[in-house]
Design a protein around this motif. Structure first.
Motif, short mmCIF file in Angstrom:
data_model
loop_
_atom_site.label_atom_id
_atom_site.label_comp_id
_atom_site.label_asym_id
_atom_site.label_seq_id
_atom_site.Cartn_x
_atom_site.Cartn_y
_atom_site.Cartn_z
N ALA A 215 30.29 -11.46 78.20
CA ALA A 215 29.71 -10.74 79.33
C ALA A 215 28.21 -10.50 79.12
N ILE A 216 27.83 -10.18 77.88
CA ILE A 216 26.41 -9.95 77.57
C ILE A 216 25.62 -11.24 77.77
N ALA A 217 26.15 -12.36 77.26
CA ALA A 217 25.46 -13.65 77.39
C ALA A 217 25.30 -14.03 78.85
N LEU A 218 26.35 -13.83 79.64
CA LEU A 218 26.31 -14.21 81.05
C LEU A 218 25.33 -13.34 81.84
N THR A 219 25.41 -12.03 81.67
CA THR A 219 24.57 -11.13 82.45
C THR A 219 23.09 -11.23 82.07
N THR A 220 22.82 -11.31 80.77
CA THR A 220 21.42 -11.40 80.36
C THR A 220 20.80 -12.73 80.79
N THR A 221 21.61 -13.79 80.87
CA THR A 221 21.11 -15.07 81.37
C THR A 221 20.77 -14.98 82.85
N VAL A 222 21.58 -14.24 83.60
CA VAL A 222 21.34 -14.10 85.05
C VAL A 222 20.09 -13.28 85.33
N ASP A 223 20.00 -12.07 84.73
CA ASP A 223 18.84 -11.22 85.04
C ASP A 223 18.62 -10.13 83.99
N GLY A 224 18.82 -10.46 82.74
CA GLY A 224 18.52 -9.52 81.66
C GLY A 224 19.23 -8.19 81.78
N ARG A 225 18.54 -7.12 81.36
CA ARG A 225 19.14 -5.78 81.34
C ARG A 225 19.56 -5.32 82.73
N LYS A 226 18.84 -5.77 83.76
CA LYS A 226 19.19 -5.36 85.12
C LYS A 226 20.59 -5.80 85.48
N GLU A 227 20.96 -7.04 85.11
CA GLU A 227 22.29 -7.54 85.43
C GLU A 227 23.35 -6.89 84.56
N VAL A 228 23.00 -6.52 83.33
CA VAL A 228 23.94 -5.76 82.50
C VAL A 228 24.28 -4.44 83.18
N SER A 229 23.26 -3.79 83.74
CA SER A 229 23.48 -2.55 84.47
C SER A 229 24.37 -2.77 85.68
N THR A 230 24.16 -3.89 86.38
CA THR A 230 25.02 -4.23 87.53
C THR A 230 26.46 -4.41 87.08
N TRP A 231 26.65 -5.11 85.94
CA TRP A 231 28.00 -5.30 85.39
C TRP A 231 28.65 -3.96 85.08
N LEU A 232 27.92 -3.08 84.44
CA LEU A 232 28.47 -1.78 84.04
C LEU A 232 28.84 -0.93 85.25
N ARG A 233 28.04 -0.97 86.32
CA ARG A 233 28.29 -0.14 87.50
C ARG A 233 29.39 -0.70 88.40
N GLY A 234 29.83 -1.93 88.14
CA GLY A 234 30.90 -2.53 88.93
C GLY A 234 32.12 -2.84 88.08
N ALA A 235 32.05 -3.96 87.35
CA ALA A 235 33.17 -4.35 86.49
C ALA A 235 33.44 -3.30 85.42
N GLY A 236 32.36 -2.71 84.87
CA GLY A 236 32.54 -1.70 83.82
C GLY A 236 33.33 -0.51 84.30
N VAL A 237 32.99 -0.01 85.49
CA VAL A 237 33.72 1.13 86.06
C VAL A 237 35.18 0.73 86.35
N THR A 238 35.37 -0.50 86.84
CA THR A 238 36.72 -0.98 87.15
C THR A 238 37.60 -1.01 85.90
N LEU A 239 37.07 -1.56 84.80
CA LEU A 239 37.85 -1.66 83.56
C LEU A 239 38.13 -0.28 82.97
N LEU A 240 37.12 0.59 82.97
CA LEU A 240 37.30 1.92 82.38
C LEU A 240 38.28 2.79 83.17
N ALA A 241 38.44 2.48 84.46
CA ALA A 241 39.37 3.27 85.27
C ALA A 241 40.81 3.15 84.76
N ALA A 242 41.10 2.05 84.06
CA ALA A 242 42.46 1.84 83.54
C ALA A 242 42.68 2.52 82.20
#
Length: 394
Positions: A215-242
């Motif tokens: 996930a880190i490799a994919l997001t940082t390739t797309v748009d660095g730390r900004k995309e990591v933040s996008t991952w955390l606010r979407g997929a991250g919240v989804t995974l943590l909900a479980a």
């Protein structure tokens, strides 16, 4: 599916009830206490295991991948400097060794015979569900299916969001949530791929880290730390909900370990009472002596419990640095995955019985050390570790 839904509903209902009452107490821990008490009943325990056990097995099997987001969280945090990080690591290991030593030697003194002659009960429904979940989480077809389904769902959401925006619709989906299904599916697929690594490599790079690294490799390739933040606010919240419903399933352990819990009720209670408060306070005072920020020290207080329970503790500790809370258990757990023989020697537990070794390790290294002990063929030690993190963590 019914069992999973029941745990989600139980956890959410408990959370709403606690908030309505104005009680700052983690819903998952409340569920463990209530579920554990009911599971001790001679008729209710077996019934709950048959009905809810399969759902519990699937949630527990998925728990490692649900905890990928904490691995990504430090990337979007400010770097406090090598000296400060070093002090935090020293504090985490001080908590680990002190807790393990107190728990191990106290358990040896109070329960010299350990689990000798006491059977651990596993209902057939749970055994079958464990096997099915294990197959699913190593299946290439499942991995491809999750990745494709998630990406298609994200593509549909992003198209709908763009289409609605062009027509001035107010029902547009934010970018993190539009990308959440795709990133979530890819994280699950990467976790499955991580299970195919050679055993020696999995010791230093477990599937959770492989999925997070992907996930880190994919997001940082797309748009660095900004995309990591996008991952955390979407997929991250989804995974943590479980995570919270998965932690709520631990109450069923009371049925599995009923014989041991009943025979050693007083010694186990004494181990918890004489370990948890002094060790938690010790971490707090040692952190203050090191000159660390109080909010960061508070975040490390639950370091030696499971990551899920550390999150639950964080709910009732608003003063703590929330982003740091999962890092402590991860440091303790993942280091023990490789170094547990060293931990046993440092705490002078290496010559104790299998039960006492596992109990000491489980009090600080939870699921990670269970996996290491099972990999080493130490079944009794792994079961003792499960009992320890269930009791000490709660």
């Amino acid at each position: 599916m019914g069992g999973i839904g029941a745990f989600v509903a139980f956890d959410q209902g408990t959370s709403l009830a606690l908030k309505h009452a104005g009680v700052a107490f983690p819903s998952s821990v409340a569920c463990i206490i209530v579920g554990g008490a009911v599971s001790l009943h001679p008729r209710a325990g077996p019934a709950l295991q048959r009905v809810l056990g399969p759902g519990a097995s699937w949630l527990r099997a998925g728990l490692p991948v649900f905890l990928c987001p904490p691995v990504l969280a430090p990337i979007v945090m400010d770097n406090p400097g090598a000296e400060y990080v070093g002090k935090m690591v020293v504090l985490a290991f001080m908590g680990l060794f002190s807790t393990m030593a107190v728990v191990g030697h106290l358990a040896t003194r109070l329960m010299p015979n350990g689990s000798e002659g006491l059977s651990i009960v596993y209902e057939p429904a749970m055994v079958q569900a464990n096997a099915a979940a294990a197959r699913a989480l190593t299946s290439g077809r499942v991995a491809v299916g999750l990745a494709v389904a998630g990406c298609l769902a994200s593509a549909a959401l992003m198209w709908a969001s763009t289409h609605n925006h062009e027509h001035d619709s107010v029902t547009t989906v934010t970018e993190p949530w539009a990308k959440a299904p795709g990133y979530t599916g890819l994280a699950l697929a990467a976790y499955i791929a991580g299970s195919w690594l050679p055993p020696a490599l999995k010791l230093v790079c477990p599937p959770t880290f492989f999925a997070a690294g992907t996930a880190i490799a994919l997001t940082t390739t797309v748009d660095g730390r900004k995309e990591v933040s996008t991952w955390l606010r979407g997929a991250g919240v989804t995974l943590l909900a479980a995570v919270s419903p998965a932690i709520a399933t631990l109450g069923l352990y009371a049925h599995n370990y009923k014989a041991l819990l009943m025979k050693h009720a007083v010694p186990l209670a004494l181990v918890c009472v004489f370990t948890a408060p002094p060790c938690l306070l010790g971490v707090a005072h040692f952190g203050a002596a090191l000159g660390l920020d109080p909010a960061d020290v508070a975040a490390l207080i639950p370091a030696t419990t499971t990551t899920g329970l550390a999150f639950a503790m964080g709910e009732s500790m608003p003063m703590a640095t929330q982003a740091l809370i999962p890092l402590g258990p991860m440091v303790c757990g993942l280091s023990a995955l490789v170094l547990f023989p060293v931990f046993l020697r440092v705490t002078a537990m290496h010559k104790k019985t299998s039960f006492h070794r596992g109990f000491a390790l489980g009090s600080v290294a939870h699921v990670s050390v269970m996996a290491a002990l099972l990999g080493a063929g130490q079944q009794e030690a792994a079961e003792a570790a499960a009992l320890a993190f269930f009791l000490l963590g709660t």
